[in-house]
Write a protein that holds these residues in place. Structure first.
Motif, short mmCIF file in Angstrom:
data_model
loop_
_atom_site.label_atom_id
_atom_site.label_comp_id
_atom_site.label_asym_id
_atom_site.label_seq_id
_atom_site.Cartn_x
_atom_site.Cartn_y
_atom_site.Cartn_z
N CYS A 156 0.83 -1.21 0.00
CA CYS A 156 0.00 0.00 0.00
C CYS A 156 0.87 1.26 0.00
CB CYS A 156 -0.93 -0.01 1.21
SG CYS A 156 -2.27 -1.21 1.09
N LEU A 157 1.95 1.21 0.75
CA LEU A 157 2.85 2.37 0.81
C LEU A 157 3.55 2.59 -0.52
CD1 LEU A 157 4.31 1.75 4.35
CD2 LEU A 157 3.03 3.78 3.64
N ILE A 158 3.90 1.50 -1.20
CA ILE A 158 4.54 1.62 -2.51
C ILE A 158 3.63 2.42 -3.45
CG2 ILE A 158 5.15 0.33 -4.60
CD1 ILE A 158 6.18 -1.89 -2.75
N GLU A 159 2.34 2.09 -3.44
CA GLU A 159 1.41 2.77 -4.34
C GLU A 159 1.12 4.20 -3.89
OE1 GLU A 159 -1.87 0.65 -5.91
OE2 GLU A 159 -0.98 -1.32 -5.56
N LEU A 160 1.00 4.40 -2.60
CA LEU A 160 0.75 5.74 -2.09
C LEU A 160 1.89 6.70 -2.41
CD1 LEU A 160 -0.82 5.03 1.42
CD2 LEU A 160 -1.94 6.15 -0.50
N LYS A 161 3.12 6.19 -2.35
CA LYS A 161 4.30 7.01 -2.63
C LYS A 161 4.56 7.18 -4.12
CE LYS A 161 6.78 5.96 1.67
NZ LYS A 161 7.23 7.32 2.04
#
Length: 322
Positions: A170-175
């Protein structure tokens, strides 16, 4: 050996797979909150845990560090013997403990609260001390371990790993993390080579690149190719601009039917207007061109069309560009 190992292995897969599927039901607002806390972290994500949970924590920290979220792993036991100084109030702490009652973890909690860092718990016990001290709790409760004794962490660590991966992804996509960013952190890996390595990094130049005038006799060209330990020579006109390439293939095609080949000017038997690449082109793109054209060598030219190097398919293979 009386145990049906294949049957037992399949049972382990079923138990652990079900443990992961059950996590979907446990996801709640705390997962969203955890993602928000880490996304807004101004320091680093410090991951800690003991035993098998700590090993899962190391993997989570490594995944985050390689995908754009600065992170380090802090051994819980070492933390209470000085390493706690690595933590600042700007950091986010992710603590892994299936029971949530691990002694080393419990000793750290009040100290971390005093520092002022946010705490995220990954635990199978949402009623534990760890959960109560945390700002967000990721529940990884499992009905049973795959271990027949119910003692060795199996399903529980699998659940922790899956929950950790969900958070990291999720963090990969948010960033907005992209392939080129991943390659930057993995320059030695296959992806890094595909996305970062340029033609100029592996092309042959200088003495390893035979460059001759188009009026040169084939016999001289062959000597130069041999000296360069290459499979071809770049052929230029009087202004130094590339006009052709003479390869082993050209030699074989003409040798059988032309006994005077060695005495001919290379412009008569070279391949004219050959495919070229630039030194700034990605090596992976050059590899694609070689494959599509079914050729083994390609001259590297500058903006003026003058040869500055030679790219050989063997050099691409050695560099790991597949």
């Amino acid at each position: 050996m009386n145990l049906d190992v294949l049957k037992r292995a399949r049972e382990v897969f079923d138990i652990e797979a079900q443990a992961i599927l059950d996590l979907k039901k446990l996801l709640d607002k705390d997962f969203s909150l955890s993602t928000e806390i880490v996304f807004n972290c101004k320091g680093r994500v410090v991951v800690t845990g003991m035993g098998k949970a700590g090993i899962i924590g190391q993997k989570l920290s490594a995944t985050m560090a390689s995908t754009g979220t600065p992170s380090l792993f802090l051994h819980s036991a070492e933390a209470i013997h000085g390493d706690l100084g690595r933590v600042t109030k700007e950091d986010v702490i992710i603590m892994l403990s299936n029971s949530g009652e691990t002694e080393e973890i419990k000793k750290l909690l009040p100290l971390l609260k005093k520092i002022g860092a946010k705490i995220i718990a990954i635990t199978g016990n949402p009623d534990s001390v760890l959960a109560r001290y945390s700002d967000a709790v990721l529940n990884t409760y499992v009905k049973k371990e795959a271990c027949p004794l119910g003692l060795a962490p199996t399903s529980s660590t699998t659940a922790m790993l899956a929950m950790s991966d969900a958070l990291a992804v999720c963090l990969i996509e948010l960033k907005g993390f992209r392939e080129k960013d991943f390659a930057f952190y993995h320059p030695g890996g296959a992806l890094g080579k595909r996305l970062l390595l340029k033609v100029e990094d592996i092309m042959r130049s200088g003495k390893s690149h035979a460059v001759l005038n188009e009026l040169t006799k084939v016999s001289v060209v062959l000597v130069k190719i041999t000296g360069a330990r290459a499979g071809s020579a770049s052929i230029v006109d009087s202004k130094g601009k590339l006009v052709g390439i003479f390869t082993d293939g050209d030699l074989r095609r003409h040798l059988e039917n032309d006994p005077q080949l060695a005495h001919r000017q290379v412009k008569e038997v070279m391949t004219k207007n050959p495919t070229t690449v630039s030194s700034q082109m990605l090596a992976a793109e050059a590899m694609r061109i070689l494959q599509e054209k079914h050729i083994d060598e390609v001259p590297v030219v500058d903006k003026k069309g003058s040869p500055v190097g030679l790219l050989d398919v063997q050099d691409l293979l050695k560099a790991g560009v597949m």
